[in-house]
Design a protein around this motif. Structure first.
Motif, mmCIF file in Angstrom:
data_model
loop_
_atom_site.group_PDB
_atom_site.id
_atom_site.type_symbol
_atom_site.label_atom_id
_atom_site.label_comp_id
_atom_site.label_asym_id
_atom_site.label_seq_id
_atom_site.Cartn_x
_atom_site.Cartn_y
_atom_site.Cartn_z
ATOM 1 N N ALA A 66 0.812 -1.216 0.000
ATOM 2 C CA ALA A 66 0.000 0.000 0.000
ATOM 3 C C ALA A 66 0.846 1.268 0.000
ATOM 4 N N ALA A 67 2.118 1.130 0.338
ATOM 5 C CA ALA A 67 2.987 2.311 0.440
ATOM 6 C C ALA A 67 3.532 2.714 -0.922
ATOM 7 N N ASP A 68 3.782 3.984 -1.075
ATOM 8 C CA ASP A 68 4.521 4.484 -2.228
ATOM 9 C C ASP A 68 5.366 5.665 -1.758
ATOM 10 N N GLU A 69 5.996 6.358 -2.706
ATOM 11 C CA GLU A 69 6.926 7.422 -2.323
ATOM 12 C C GLU A 69 6.235 8.628 -1.705
ATOM 13 N N THR A 70 4.910 8.700 -1.812
ATOM 14 C CA THR A 70 4.204 9.876 -1.285
ATOM 15 C C THR A 70 3.523 9.602 0.051
ATOM 16 N N THR A 71 3.516 8.349 0.513
ATOM 17 C CA THR A 71 2.818 8.019 1.750
ATOM 18 C C THR A 71 3.804 7.643 2.845
ATOM 19 N N ILE A 72 3.417 7.906 4.076
ATOM 20 C CA ILE A 72 4.226 7.551 5.242
ATOM 21 C C ILE A 72 3.479 6.454 5.988
ATOM 22 N N ILE A 73 3.947 5.232 5.824
ATOM 23 C CA ILE A 73 3.264 4.063 6.376
ATOM 24 C C ILE A 73 4.123 3.456 7.477
ATOM 25 N N PRO A 74 3.549 3.184 8.660
ATOM 26 C CA PRO A 74 4.335 2.551 9.722
ATOM 27 C C PRO A 74 4.683 1.112 9.374
ATOM 28 N N HIS A 75 5.685 0.584 10.039
ATOM 29 C CA HIS A 75 6.022 -0.812 9.817
ATOM 30 C C HIS A 75 6.084 -1.547 11.148
ATOM 31 N N ILE A 76 5.908 -2.856 11.080
ATOM 32 C CA ILE A 76 5.860 -3.689 12.277
ATOM 33 C C ILE A 76 7.261 -4.224 12.552
ATOM 34 N N VAL A 77 7.762 -3.921 13.734
ATOM 35 C CA VAL A 77 9.097 -4.335 14.138
ATOM 36 C C VAL A 77 9.000 -5.572 15.027
ATOM 37 N N THR A 78 9.835 -6.573 14.742
ATOM 38 C CA THR A 78 9.899 -7.759 15.587
ATOM 39 C C THR A 78 10.843 -7.503 16.755
ATOM 40 N N LEU A 79 10.388 -7.777 17.945
ATOM 41 C CA LEU A 79 11.202 -7.641 19.154
ATOM 42 C C LEU A 79 11.490 -9.047 19.664
ATOM 43 N N ARG A 80 12.656 -9.551 19.354
ATOM 44 C CA ARG A 80 12.990 -10.943 19.667
ATOM 45 C C ARG A 80 12.850 -11.219 21.155
ATOM 46 N N GLY A 81 12.182 -12.315 21.452
ATOM 47 C CA GLY A 81 11.979 -12.699 22.830
ATOM 48 C C GLY A 81 10.873 -11.939 23.535
ATOM 49 N N HIS A 82 10.189 -11.041 22.809
ATOM 50 C CA HIS A 82 9.124 -10.274 23.448
ATOM 51 C C HIS A 82 7.855 -10.235 22.597
ATOM 52 N N GLY A 83 7.902 -9.551 21.463
ATOM 53 C CA GLY A 83 6.694 -9.424 20.654
ATOM 54 C C GLY A 83 6.902 -8.501 19.472
ATOM 55 N N TYR A 84 6.010 -7.514 19.324
ATOM 56 C CA TYR A 84 6.051 -6.630 18.158
ATOM 57 C C TYR A 84 5.757 -5.189 18.565
ATOM 58 N N ARG A 85 6.147 -4.279 17.675
ATOM 59 C CA ARG A 85 5.854 -2.863 17.875
ATOM 60 C C ARG A 85 5.526 -2.245 16.519
ATOM 61 N N LEU A 86 4.460 -1.432 16.472
ATOM 62 C CA LEU A 86 4.153 -0.695 15.255
ATOM 63 C C LEU A 86 4.923 0.622 15.332
ATOM 64 N N ASP A 87 5.925 0.747 14.501
ATOM 65 C CA ASP A 87 6.797 1.927 14.573
ATOM 66 C C ASP A 87 6.146 3.145 13.934
ATOM 67 N N VAL A 88 6.128 4.211 14.692
ATOM 68 C CA VAL A 88 5.601 5.480 14.180
ATOM 69 C C VAL A 88 6.604 6.017 13.190
ATOM 70 N N PRO A 89 6.202 6.292 11.947
ATOM 71 C CA PRO A 89 7.159 6.772 10.938
ATOM 72 C C PRO A 89 7.611 8.186 11.239
ATOM 73 N N SER A 90 8.844 8.490 10.900
ATOM 74 C CA SER A 90 9.360 9.832 11.096
ATOM 75 C C SER A 90 8.653 10.777 10.128
ATOM 76 N N GLY A 91 8.493 12.033 10.528
ATOM 77 C CA GLY A 91 7.840 13.010 9.668
ATOM 78 C C GLY A 91 6.351 12.981 9.792
#
Length: 232
Positions: A207-232
């Motif tokens: 869904a992302a392109d060069e004009t959109t700021i889309i968060p991504h899901i980060v894997t946290l080993r041994g714990h879980g996940y985090r939805l990273d707030v995009p910069s800007g």
């Protein structure tokens, strides 16, 4: 009492599941072929379908999609000896809610069935609309948008994304995600969480392109996940 459809061509496994599930007060219909299962699914409604992917007449993935088309409200669990992540992803994208790998223990399978049957409509989130960068998750309408483009998500994918978006930037443990999105009494493997995360990542990336700021899901080993707030 729940109404279950078992789709399994192995006589030993099928008869064992049928008799054991009936002992737990479920109404059970057992079919040994994909065509028989599809025909049964068009004639009556079911609360849950256990679908073996290795069927003699049709590919299980095709059967999964066709049953989902006529039984949109049932829980569909694929049972598979195919243990690669891609096989599982394809099955989930064809309409399955979960998967169980062969060989499996009946206690685990029964606990998974109970967990799925207990599921109800998720409580409304507050606020009902989350915006993370250009990603908008509308929990009231159950719709997701990347800028002005709608992102099509399956039910559990949406619930998972809404849970992460509700605490964007915060680490969420695997246990919390399984309890909030699946069931607090979930028993057995949590790999279904990883498969849903992988599918979500792919759909957000598409869904992302060069004009959109889309968060991504980060894997946290041994714990879980985090939805990273995009910069800007």
């Amino acid at each position: 009492m729940a109404r279950l459809l078992i789709v399994e061509d192995d006589e030993t496994i099928g008869s064992h599941l049928e008799s054991r599930l009936r002992l737990h007060d479920h109404e059970v219909v057992w079919r040994r072929s994909g065509r028989g299962a599809i025909r049964e699914a068009t004639l009556a409604s079911f609360d849950l379908v256990l679908l073996d992917l290795g069927l003699p007449d049709l590919d299980g993935i095709e059967v999964c999609g066709r049953i989902r088309a006529v039984q949109p409200g049932c829980v569909l669990v694929i049972v598979t000896a195919r243990d690669t992540e891609m096989d599982v992803v394809v099955g989930l994208e064809a309409g399955a809610d979960d998967y169980v790998s062969k060989p499996f223990g009946f206690a685990e399978l029964l606990a998974r069935i109970r967990a799925h049957l207990r599921r109800g409509a998720p409580p409304p989130a507050r606020p009902a609309r989350f915006a993370v960068g250009d990603l908008v998750v509308d929990t009231a309408a159950r719709r997701c948008f990347a800028a002005d483009r709608e992102v099509t998500l399956r039910a559990k994918e949406f619930d998972l994304l809404a849970r992460l978006a509700g605490q964007a930037g915060v680490a969420v443990s695997r246990e919390e995600l399984m309890a909030d999105v699946w069931d607090e009494n979930w028993f057995g493997s949590t790999k279904t969480l990883d498969v849903h995360v992988a599918a979500l990542r792919r759909k957000l990336a598409e869904a992302a392109d060069e004009t959109t700021i889309i968060p991504h899901i980060v894997t946290l080993r041994g714990h879980g996940y985090r939805l990273d707030v995009p910069s800007g």
